[in-house]
Design a protein around this motif. Structure first.
Motif, PDB file in Angstrom:
ATOM      1  N   HIS A 184       0.807   4.087  -3.094  1.00  0.00           N
ATOM      2  CA  HIS A 184       0.626   5.336  -2.680  1.00  0.00           C
ATOM      3  C   HIS A 184       1.529   6.315  -3.243  1.00  0.00           C
ATOM      4  O   HIS A 184       1.558   7.499  -3.623  1.00  0.00           O
ATOM      5  N   ARG A 190       0.795  -1.128  -0.055  1.00  0.00           N
ATOM      6  CA  ARG A 190      -0.070  -0.063  -0.136  1.00  0.00           C
ATOM      7  C   ARG A 190       1.017   1.201  -0.036  1.00  0.00           C
ATOM      8  O   ARG A 190       0.571   2.293  -0.530  1.00  0.00           O
ATOM      9  N   GLU A 227      -8.066  -2.101   3.583  1.00  0.00           N
ATOM     10  CA  GLU A 227      -9.053  -1.437   3.341  1.00  0.00           C
ATOM     11  C   GLU A 227      -9.066  -0.182   3.828  1.00  0.00           C
ATOM     12  O   GLU A 227      -9.737   0.908   3.285  1.00  0.00           O
ATOM     13  N   LEU A 228      -8.353   0.403   4.757  1.00  0.00           N
ATOM     14  CA  LEU A 228      -8.026   1.637   5.263  1.00  0.00           C
ATOM     15  C   LEU A 228      -7.719   2.665   4.244  1.00  0.00           C
ATOM     16  O   LEU A 228      -6.931   2.178   3.215  1.00  0.00           O
ATOM     17  N   ALA A 229      -8.247   3.835   4.176  1.00  0.00           N
ATOM     18  CA  ALA A 229      -7.601   4.697   3.100  1.00  0.00           C
ATOM     19  C   ALA A 229      -6.354   5.046   3.323  1.00  0.00           C
ATOM     20  O   ALA A 229      -5.719   4.835   4.319  1.00  0.00           O
ATOM     21  N   ASP A 230      -5.350   5.678   2.264  1.00  0.00           N
ATOM     22  CA  ASP A 230      -4.349   5.897   2.444  1.00  0.00           C
ATOM     23  C   ASP A 230      -4.096   7.017   3.361  1.00  0.00           C
ATOM     24  O   ASP A 230      -2.702   6.783   4.121  1.00  0.00           O
ATOM     25  N   GLU A 231      -4.554   7.846   3.748  1.00  0.00           N
ATOM     26  CA  GLU A 231      -4.476   8.986   4.744  1.00  0.00           C
ATOM     27  C   GLU A 231      -4.462   8.558   6.006  1.00  0.00           C
ATOM     28  O   GLU A 231      -3.949   8.801   7.095  1.00  0.00           O
ATOM     29  N   GLU A 232      -5.410   7.334   5.905  1.00  0.00           N
ATOM     30  CA  GLU A 232      -5.374   6.690   7.541  1.00  0.00           C
ATOM     31  C   GLU A 232      -4.028   5.693   7.936  1.00  0.00           C
ATOM     32  O   GLU A 232      -3.668   5.564   9.004  1.00  0.00           O
TER      33      GLU A 232
END
Ligand SMILES: [Zn+2]
Ligand SMILES: [Zn+2]
Length: 195
Positions: A33, A29, A131-136
């Motif tokens: 990103h 991830r 599943e978490l957003a990149d920002e998280e």
């Protein structure tokens, strides 16, 4: 070979690393990103000469990064800085831009909140890190990285020979000491002791 889906990268990472784990997914991830922020859609193909990656830890996540970026130690496109942090900096040589991503300390807590019913921590984190957003998952920061020509892929320079041990030295890693040319080991940076 443009960017693949996460499940495809997971299969490749598992084959390269020997198992699939939360760290691998985090590394995949992170690399995805990073290249997306740089606007590269084919880092391991068309864009392969544009990218140099610095990694800051020698753990699972680090093994996953080259699966996406194609950056390898033996191609001089992967640089290791032993800071003990799950972080990496992706440098675009063409545009002179670089972005540093670090895994947020809160991501494990987020995984616990999302999937409290999964007792196995690795399974819980694997699921959440998909599943978490990149920002998280990541803190990101645009940075400047100065890479000398002797650190770039494709750099050519004459090899020199250490005046002490006689071993050949490439890429200007020699040290001048009292009028002699020495390798870094003979100049005092040896990490091993001859028996
Ligand atoms: Zn692992
Ligand atoms: Zn030497």
């Amino acid at each position: 070979m443009p960017l693949k889906s996460l499940p495809e990268y997971e299969r490749l990472a598992e084959a390269a690393h020997g198992h699939l784990c939360a760290g691998q997914i985090l590394g995949l991830r992170m690399a995805l990103h990073g290249v997306q922020l740089l606007g590269m859609d084919d880092p391991a193909g068309v864009d392969r000469k544009r990218l140099v990656t610095f990694v800051e830890i020698d753990r699972c996540a680090t093994d996953a990064i080259p699966v996406v970026t194609g950056c390898r130690l033996g191609k001089r496109a992967l640089k290791f800085r032993d800071f003990g942090k799950v972080a990496a900096t992706f440098c675009d040589l063409r545009d002179g831009r670089a972005v540093r991503l670090s895994a947020r300390e809160s991501s494990k807590q987020r995984a616990r909140e999302l999937y409290p019913e999964i007792a196995n921590k690795n399974q819980q984190q694997m699921r959440a890190y998909r599943e978490l957003a990149d920002e998280e998952l990541f803190e990101s920061q645009w940075v400047r990285v100065r890479i000398g020509p002797e650190d770039l892929p494709g750099y050519k320079a004459p090899r020199v020979v250490c005046a002490e041990c006689g071993e050949g030295i490439s890429f200007k890693r020699e040290v001048a000491r009292d009028g002699r040319v020495l390798c870094r080991a003979c100049a005092g940076e040896r990490y091993y002791e001859p028996l």
